[in-house]
Design an enzyme around this catalytic site. Structure first.
Site, short mmCIF file in Angstrom:
data_model
loop_
_atom_site.label_atom_id
_atom_site.label_comp_id
_atom_site.label_asym_id
_atom_site.label_seq_id
_atom_site.Cartn_x
_atom_site.Cartn_y
_atom_site.Cartn_z
N ILE A 73 87.27 66.81 42.26
CA ILE A 73 87.16 65.84 41.18
C ILE A 73 86.03 66.29 40.34
CG2 ILE A 73 85.07 64.48 42.40
CD1 ILE A 73 86.64 62.13 41.11
N THR A 74 84.99 67.25 40.95
CA THR A 74 83.86 68.06 39.92
C THR A 74 84.52 69.35 39.04
OG1 THR A 74 83.28 69.49 41.58
CG2 THR A 74 82.09 67.54 41.63
N ALA A 100 91.48 70.50 44.60
CA ALA A 100 90.32 71.50 45.01
C ALA A 100 91.08 72.92 45.38
CB ALA A 100 89.61 70.69 46.10
N GLN A 153 89.65 77.24 45.87
CA GLN A 153 88.86 78.57 45.42
C GLN A 153 89.88 79.06 44.25
OE1 GLN A 153 87.84 81.21 43.48
NE2 GLN A 153 89.03 82.47 44.88
N SER A 180 100.27 77.00 41.50
CA SER A 180 99.77 77.85 40.09
C SER A 180 101.01 78.50 39.98
CB SER A 180 98.74 78.51 40.49
OG SER A 180 98.69 79.74 39.76
N GLU A 239 100.79 81.47 39.50
CA GLU A 239 100.52 82.56 40.03
C GLU A 239 101.39 82.89 41.40
OE1 GLU A 239 97.79 85.13 39.25
OE2 GLU A 239 97.00 84.15 37.90
N TYR A 292 94.72 85.17 45.53
CA TYR A 292 94.90 83.86 45.29
C TYR A 292 96.13 83.11 45.16
CZ TYR A 292 94.92 79.72 41.79
OH TYR A 292 95.15 78.52 41.28
N LYS A 294 98.20 80.30 47.62
CA LYS A 294 98.71 79.31 46.69
C LYS A 294 99.97 79.12 47.22
CE LYS A 294 95.98 76.66 43.98
NZ LYS A 294 95.76 75.33 44.19
P1 NAP Z 1 88.20 74.06 39.06
O1 NAP Z 1 87.43 73.47 37.88
O2 NAP Z 1 87.39 75.39 39.65
O3 NAP Z 1 87.92 73.20 40.17
C1 NAP Z 1 87.93 73.44 41.47
C2 NAP Z 1 87.49 72.26 42.32
O4 NAP Z 1 87.86 72.58 43.96
C3 NAP Z 1 85.81 71.87 42.06
O5 NAP Z 1 85.60 70.63 42.14
C4 NAP Z 1 85.52 72.42 43.27
O6 NAP Z 1 84.11 72.07 43.56
C5 NAP Z 1 86.34 71.99 44.39
N1 NAP Z 1 86.16 72.99 45.56
C6 NAP Z 1 86.17 74.39 45.76
N2 NAP Z 1 85.93 74.51 46.95
C7 NAP Z 1 86.08 73.50 47.70
C8 NAP Z 1 85.74 73.44 48.85
N3 NAP Z 1 85.94 74.34 49.99
N4 NAP Z 1 85.94 71.88 49.54
C9 NAP Z 1 86.00 70.97 48.61
N5 NAP Z 1 86.31 71.20 47.13
C10 NAP Z 1 86.04 72.52 47.00
O7 NAP Z 1 89.70 74.26 39.04
P2 NAP Z 1 90.54 73.65 37.78
O8 NAP Z 1 90.86 74.72 36.80
O9 NAP Z 1 90.33 72.15 37.71
O10 NAP Z 1 92.05 73.78 38.69
C11 NAP Z 1 92.59 72.54 39.44
C12 NAP Z 1 93.56 73.07 40.64
O11 NAP Z 1 94.64 73.69 39.99
C13 NAP Z 1 92.99 74.29 41.47
O12 NAP Z 1 93.77 73.98 42.65
C14 NAP Z 1 93.56 75.41 40.99
O13 NAP Z 1 93.84 76.61 41.70
C15 NAP Z 1 94.73 75.00 40.38
N6 NAP Z 1 95.44 75.84 39.12
C16 NAP Z 1 94.80 75.64 38.00
C17 NAP Z 1 95.33 76.14 36.80
C18 NAP Z 1 94.55 76.20 35.55
O14 NAP Z 1 94.78 77.10 34.75
N7 NAP Z 1 93.38 75.66 35.46
C19 NAP Z 1 96.53 76.63 36.74
C20 NAP Z 1 97.30 76.62 38.04
C21 NAP Z 1 96.82 75.91 39.09
P3 NAP Z 1 82.79 72.64 43.16
O15 NAP Z 1 82.46 71.91 41.69
O16 NAP Z 1 81.67 72.34 44.08
O17 NAP Z 1 82.86 74.20 43.01
#
Ligand code: NAP
Length: 337
Positions: free
Chosen positions: A12-13, A82, A84, A126, A128, A150, A154
């Site tokens: 959520i963050t 959530a 990495q 993703s 990816e 990564y 995924k």
């Molecule tokens: P993001 O901004 O990096 O957010 C990742 C979140 O995961 C953050 O809230 C982080 O907390 C939390 N997290 C990381 N490790 C954790 C753990 N061990 N336990 C609990 N929480 C944890 O990523 P996003 O861009 O919003 O992406 C959201 C999801 O979509 C991810 O799964 C990402 O891989 C996937 N995704 C993203 C994209 C893209 O282009 N944005 C594309 C495809 C898929 P902290 O705030 O504490 O770091």
């Protein structure tokens, strides 16, 4: 009076989790968000949500806490966002990435299977997972061929989600999301580095934020980034979270590619961002080998045809408008410091 639905949101963050929480609150959900413990208590993406959502400490490496939270809140919908989430960092931390992004998903699936098996489960897959597939356009039938730690984590998580759907009949589905960005994107990602650097240079910021190597993002008026020829399909994150919600309103669990079906290079990104700040990118951007990925994903666009047909979802914000919106935000943010 019907009772509000409960949504449990991991991540959520982050960028997507925070936009999703905004959307779910608008729709009248009770939102419970998983937050991992940190030394700093500042969550800039959800500062505006404090008091409106319930935050619970937990971590994807800790099955016990995930099990008790799902048992306690009995969510109707679980959005597992959530991870990495930084592909470039996954070579430096392959084991952490496998543990959080891969096995962390199985811990969430297990918690749901054991304690709320009728909850609807969304998995943040993703593009990816298509990794090195040399195909101009990818869709839900494209084979998986992840080519970085990564993407491989995924891909494992995606296959496990499918396996829980088939083996246990869970309503589990995935959005296979192409890159999506916003003013809430972290500085680990090239789009935000570029928009923030353009804003720093425009405003002559003396102490720019640091990059992942602990160096100032901008030094001597220059931004150092990786491969300028890398190609991505970039959309606006705020629109992509609507697709996540729509997927869980379906009658049947089904996976969807979410993308814009357009693509641009990092060079295009630099041009648009620096132009938006009234600058010429060629005076300020340098490609530095230290930021190149050991393997690059193939240049592909995403075909979101199935999402358009079944969910009525399609992207609205163009690449240029998205980058301008991010530069405007960064200029405002830095001016208010
Ligand atoms: P993001 O901004 O990096 O957010 C990742 C979140 O995961 C953050 O809230 C982080 O907390 C939390 N997290 C990381 N490790 C954790 C753990 N061990 N336990 C609990 N929480 C944890 O990523 P996003 O861009 O919003 O992406 C959201 C999801 O979509 C991810 O799964 C990402 O891989 C996937 N995704 C993203 C994209 C893209 O282009 N944005 C594309 C495809 C898929 P902290 O705030 O504490 O770091």
């Amino acid at each position: 009076m019907t009772q509000a639905k409960t949504a449990f949101v991991t991540g959520i963050t982050g960028q997507d989790g925070s936009f999703l929480a905004d959307l779910l609150l608008e729709k009248g959900y009770r939102v419970v968000g998983l937050v991992r413990r940190s030394t700093n208590y500042d969550y800039p993406n959800i500062r505006h949500l404090i008091g409106k959502v319930t935050l619970e400490y937990g971590d994807l490496i800790d099955s016990d806490c995930l099990n008790s939270l799902i048992a306690q809140y009995q969510p109707d919908e679980v959005y597992h966002i959530a991870a990495q989430s930084v592909p470039a960092d996954s070579w430096k931390q392959p084991i952490v990435t496998a543990e959080i992004t891969g096995v962390g998903t199985v811990r969430m699936l297990e918690a749901v299977r054991r304690h709320k098996p009728d909850a609807k489960f969304y998995q943040a897959t993703s593009r990816e997972i298509f990794g090195g597939v040399e195909q101009e356009v990818c869709d839900e039938n494209t084979p998986f061929f992840a080519n970085n730690p990564y993407g491989i984590a995924k891909q494992y998580a995606h296959l496990m989600m499918m396996n829980y759907r088939e083996s246990y009949g869970l309503f589990a589905c995935a959005g296979i999301l192409f890159n999506h960005e916003s003013e809430r994107r972290s500085l680990h990602f090239v789009t935000r580095k570029v928009t923030m650097a353009a804003a720093c240079i425009k405003l002559g910021i003396a102490h720019p934020p640091l990059n992942e190597l602990g160096e100032p993002l901008v030094a001597d008026g220059k931004l150092k980034i990786g491969n300028l020829d890398a190609v991505r399909d970039w959309g606006y994150a705020k629109e992509y979270v609507e697709a996540m919600w729509l997927m869980l309103q379906n009658d049947k669990p089904q996976d969807y590619v979410i993308a814009t079906n357009t693509c641009f290079t990092v060079r295009d990104l630099c041009r648009v961002a620096f132009e938006a700040a009234g600058l010429n990118w060629e005076d300020h951007v340098v490609s530095d080998q230290r930021f190149h990925r050991p393997t690059e994903i193939a240049a592909s666009r995403g075909d979101y045809g199935r999402a358009k047909r079944d969910l009525g979802w399609e992207p609205k914000t163009s690449f240029e408008d998205l980058i301008r919106l991010m530069v405007d935000y960064d200029l405002r943010l830095l001016s208010e410091r």
